[in-house]
Design a protein around this motif. Structure first.
Motif, PDB file in Angstrom:
ATOM      1  N   GLY A 102     -45.638 -28.387 111.515  1.00 36.89           N
ATOM      2  CA  GLY A 102     -46.305 -28.432 110.221  1.00 36.89           C
ATOM      3  C   GLY A 102     -45.833 -29.603 109.376  1.00 36.89           C
ATOM      4  O   GLY A 102     -46.639 -30.301 108.757  1.00 36.89           O
ATOM      5  N   LEU A 103     -44.521 -29.842 109.364  1.00 35.64           N
ATOM      6  CA  LEU A 103     -43.992 -30.973 108.606  1.00 35.64           C
ATOM      7  C   LEU A 103     -44.427 -32.301 109.209  1.00 35.64           C
ATOM      8  O   LEU A 103     -44.540 -33.314 108.498  1.00 35.64           O
ATOM      9  CB  LEU A 103     -42.459 -30.907 108.562  1.00 35.64           C
ATOM     10  CG  LEU A 103     -41.864 -29.729 107.783  1.00 35.64           C
ATOM     11  CD1 LEU A 103     -40.338 -29.746 107.889  1.00 35.64           C
ATOM     12  CD2 LEU A 103     -42.289 -29.761 106.319  1.00 35.64           C
ATOM     13  N   SER A 110     -49.950 -22.250 105.380  1.00 35.28           N
ATOM     14  CA  SER A 110     -50.992 -21.474 104.705  1.00 35.28           C
ATOM     15  C   SER A 110     -51.894 -22.392 103.882  1.00 35.28           C
ATOM     16  O   SER A 110     -51.438 -23.357 103.261  1.00 35.28           O
ATOM     17  CB  SER A 110     -50.353 -20.427 103.785  1.00 35.28           C
ATOM     18  OG  SER A 110     -49.606 -21.045 102.765  1.00 35.28           O
ATOM     19  N   GLY A 111     -53.178 -22.101 103.923  1.00 36.97           N
ATOM     20  CA  GLY A 111     -54.147 -22.915 103.205  1.00 36.97           C
ATOM     21  C   GLY A 111     -54.450 -24.238 103.882  1.00 36.97           C
ATOM     22  O   GLY A 111     -55.072 -25.122 103.270  1.00 36.97           O
ATOM     23  N   GLY A 112     -54.021 -24.397 105.146  1.00 36.89           N
ATOM     24  CA  GLY A 112     -54.272 -25.643 105.853  1.00 36.89           C
ATOM     25  C   GLY A 112     -53.403 -26.799 105.411  1.00 36.89           C
ATOM     26  O   GLY A 112     -53.688 -27.955 105.726  1.00 36.89           O
ATOM     27  N   ARG A 113     -52.321 -26.503 104.707  1.00 39.28           N
ATOM     28  CA  ARG A 113     -51.445 -27.576 104.242  1.00 39.28           C
ATOM     29  C   ARG A 113     -50.597 -28.107 105.388  1.00 39.28           C
ATOM     30  O   ARG A 113     -50.397 -27.443 106.400  1.00 39.28           O
ATOM     31  CB  ARG A 113     -50.548 -27.074 103.116  1.00 39.28           C
ATOM     32  CG  ARG A 113     -51.284 -26.694 101.838  1.00 39.28           C
ATOM     33  CD  ARG A 113     -50.329 -26.042 100.855  1.00 39.28           C
ATOM     34  NE  ARG A 113     -49.739 -24.838 101.427  1.00 39.28           N
ATOM     35  CZ  ARG A 113     -48.538 -24.364 101.080  1.00 39.28           C
ATOM     36  NH1 ARG A 113     -47.808 -25.011 100.186  1.00 39.28           N
ATOM     37  NH2 ARG A 113     -48.069 -23.254 101.633  1.00 39.28           N
ATOM     38  N   SER A 114     -50.058 -29.300 105.212  1.00 39.91           N
ATOM     39  CA  SER A 114     -49.205 -29.903 106.231  1.00 39.91           C
ATOM     40  C   SER A 114     -48.403 -31.035 105.607  1.00 39.91           C
ATOM     41  O   SER A 114     -48.638 -31.425 104.459  1.00 39.91           O
ATOM     42  CB  SER A 114     -50.041 -30.448 107.398  1.00 39.91           C
ATOM     43  OG  SER A 114     -50.883 -31.507 106.952  1.00 39.91           O
ATOM     44  N   GLY A 115     -47.464 -31.557 106.386  1.00 41.11           N
ATOM     45  CA  GLY A 115     -46.694 -32.702 105.944  1.00 41.11           C
ATOM     46  C   GLY A 115     -45.478 -32.331 105.122  1.00 41.11           C
ATOM     47  O   GLY A 115     -45.329 -31.197 104.646  1.00 41.11           O
ATOM     48  N   VAL A 116     -44.595 -33.324 104.930  1.00 36.29           N
ATOM     49  CA  VAL A 116     -43.351 -33.082 104.209  1.00 36.29           C
ATOM     50  C   VAL A 116     -43.584 -32.828 102.724  1.00 36.29           C
ATOM     51  O   VAL A 116     -42.664 -32.375 102.020  1.00 36.29           O
ATOM     52  CB  VAL A 116     -42.386 -34.273 104.387  1.00 36.29           C
ATOM     53  CG1 VAL A 116     -41.955 -34.401 105.835  1.00 36.29           C
ATOM     54  CG2 VAL A 116     -43.029 -35.576 103.908  1.00 36.29           C
ATOM     55  N   ALA A 117     -44.806 -33.094 102.252  1.00 37.72           N
ATOM     56  CA  ALA A 117     -45.100 -32.866 100.834  1.00 37.72           C
ATOM     57  C   ALA A 117     -44.944 -31.392 100.461  1.00 37.72           C
ATOM     58  O   ALA A 117     -44.680 -31.081  99.288  1.00 37.72           O
ATOM     59  CB  ALA A 117     -46.514 -33.343 100.508  1.00 37.72           C
ATOM     60  N   VAL A 118     -45.077 -30.483 101.432  1.00 42.24           N
ATOM     61  CA  VAL A 118     -44.938 -29.060 101.111  1.00 42.24           C
ATOM     62  C   VAL A 118     -43.523 -28.738 100.640  1.00 42.24           C
ATOM     63  O   VAL A 118     -43.309 -27.738  99.946  1.00 42.24           O
ATOM     64  CB  VAL A 118     -45.304 -28.169 102.320  1.00 42.24           C
ATOM     65  CG1 VAL A 118     -46.743 -28.392 102.744  1.00 42.24           C
ATOM     66  CG2 VAL A 118     -44.358 -28.407 103.480  1.00 42.24           C
ATOM     67  N   ILE A 127     -40.679 -21.498 103.361  1.00 42.90           N
ATOM     68  CA  ILE A 127     -40.916 -22.152 104.649  1.00 42.90           C
ATOM     69  C   ILE A 127     -39.594 -22.488 105.331  1.00 42.90           C
ATOM     70  O   ILE A 127     -39.417 -22.257 106.533  1.00 42.90           O
ATOM     71  CB  ILE A 127     -41.772 -23.416 104.449  1.00 42.90           C
ATOM     72  CG1 ILE A 127     -43.183 -23.022 104.005  1.00 42.90           C
ATOM     73  CG2 ILE A 127     -41.831 -24.242 105.728  1.00 42.90           C
ATOM     74  CD1 ILE A 127     -44.055 -24.201 103.603  1.00 42.90           C
ATOM     75  N   ILE A 128     -38.644 -23.031 104.581  1.00 46.43           N
ATOM     76  CA  ILE A 128     -37.333 -23.360 105.148  1.00 46.43           C
ATOM     77  C   ILE A 128     -36.634 -22.106 105.658  1.00 46.43           C
ATOM     78  O   ILE A 128     -35.903 -22.134 106.653  1.00 46.43           O
ATOM     79  CB  ILE A 128     -36.473 -24.076 104.091  1.00 46.43           C
ATOM     80  CG1 ILE A 128     -37.067 -25.448 103.772  1.00 46.43           C
ATOM     81  CG2 ILE A 128     -35.028 -24.220 104.564  1.00 46.43           C
ATOM     82  CD1 ILE A 128     -36.407 -26.147 102.600  1.00 46.43           C
TER      83      ILE A 128
END
Length: 235
Positions: A102-103, A110-118, A127-128
Motif C-alpha cells: 500500500g505504501l 481503505s477508500g482506495g488510498r495508497s502511497g506514503v501520504a497516508v 495502519i502502522i
C-alpha cells in the motif's frame, strides 16, 4: 549424568524418573518441545493469501466518521484473523506485506488510498499498528492453542484478539490522531472509543473463523512433525 554401555552420555530429568540419551528422553516425554522452523513454499503461499485477504477487506465499503477522518472498516477483522490463523511470524509478514504494498502505491488501503501520504493522515497510527497487532495476536494464539482446549480456547483467542486491538491498534491509533489530527490526548481517546463496539463484534467473528480453520486444518498453526517423536513447530 552417567554413561551408557556404548559410551554415550545418558541424562535424567529430575523428579520424573526418565533417563536416557537426549533422543530417547525426547521420545519418552512425548516429543513436546518447541522450535522455530524455516518457512517453506506453503508458508509463503499462506503469507500471500492472507496479505491479499487484508487487501480485499479494504474494498468492503467503510462507515465514514467525518469528525476524525478515520472510517470504520473490516480490515481489523482480517488483521486479527491473520494473527489467530498464522501465528506471530507469518502474520507479521502477511500484514507487513500488505502495508508495504500500500505504501508503495497499490490502492489497497481503505477508500482506495495508497502511497506514503497516508502516513500524514489520521489513519497513520492504525495502519502502522496492523502488523504489530497481527504478530502479538499470533503469539498469544499460539500459546492458547498449545495450552488451552475446549470452549475455553475460544475465550482465550478472543482475549488475545482484544489485547492486540487495545495495546497496538487503539494505542497507536490514538497517537496518530494526536500527531496528524492535532488532537490532545483526551479528545483522541474519546474519538477512538467509537471503534470499540465494532472491534468486539469483529473479534468474535475472527475467533469463530479461526476456530473453524484450525478444526479443518489442524496443522495450520501448530505443526506436528510427521515422524513419531518429532517436535512441535511454531510458525
Amino acid at each position: 549424568m552417567s554413561k551408557t554401555d556404548n559410551g554415550s552420555r545418558s541424562t535424567g530429568i529430575s523428579g520424573t524418573g526418565i533417563t536416557g540419551t537426549p533422543g530417547t528422553r525426547f521420545a519418552a516425554t512425548g516429543g513436546q518441545t518447541w522450535r522455530r522452523r524455516r518457512w517453506n513454499a506453503t508458508d509463503l503461499g499462506l503469507i500471500a493469501v492472507f496479505a491479499a485477504l487484508v487487501a480485499v477487506s479494504a474494498v468492503v465499503p467503510a462507515i465514514p466518521l467525518g469528525a476524525i477522518g478515520v472510517p470504520i472498516t473490516v480490515q481489523t477483522l482480517a488483521v486479527m484473523l491473520t494473527g489467530l490463523a498464522l501465528g506471530p511470524g507469518r502474520a507479521f509478514a502477511a500484514v507487513g506485506l500488505y502495508v508495504l504494498l500500500g505504501l508503495a502505491g497499490l490502492p489497497i488501503f481503505s477508500g482506495g488510498r495508497s502511497g506514503v501520504a497516508v502516513l500524514a493522515g489520521p489513519s497513520a497510527g492504525y495502519i502502522i499498528a496492523f502488523p504489530l497487532a497481527a504478530a502479538a495476536v499470533g503469539w498469544l494464539a499460539a500459546v492458547a492453542l498449545r495450552r488451552v482446549t475446549g470452549k475455553v480456547r475460544a475465550v482465550a483467542l478472543f482475549a488475545a484478539a482484544m489485547a492486540g486491538s487495545i495495546v497496538f491498534v487503539h494505542t497507536l491509533g490514538i497517537l496518530g490522531l494526536m500527531v496528524n489530527a492535532r488532537m490532545d490526548l483526551s479528545k483522541a481517546f474519546l474519538a477512538d472509543l467509537v471503534f470499540y463496539p465494532g472491534d468486539v463484534i469483529k473479534n468474535v467473528l475472527a475467533v469463530s473463523i479461526a476456530l473453524a480453520l484450525h478444526k479443518a486444518f489442524p496443522d495450520l498453526l501448530v505443526r506436528r512433525a510427521r515422524r513419531a517423536g518429532g517436535p512441535i513447530d511454531v510458525a
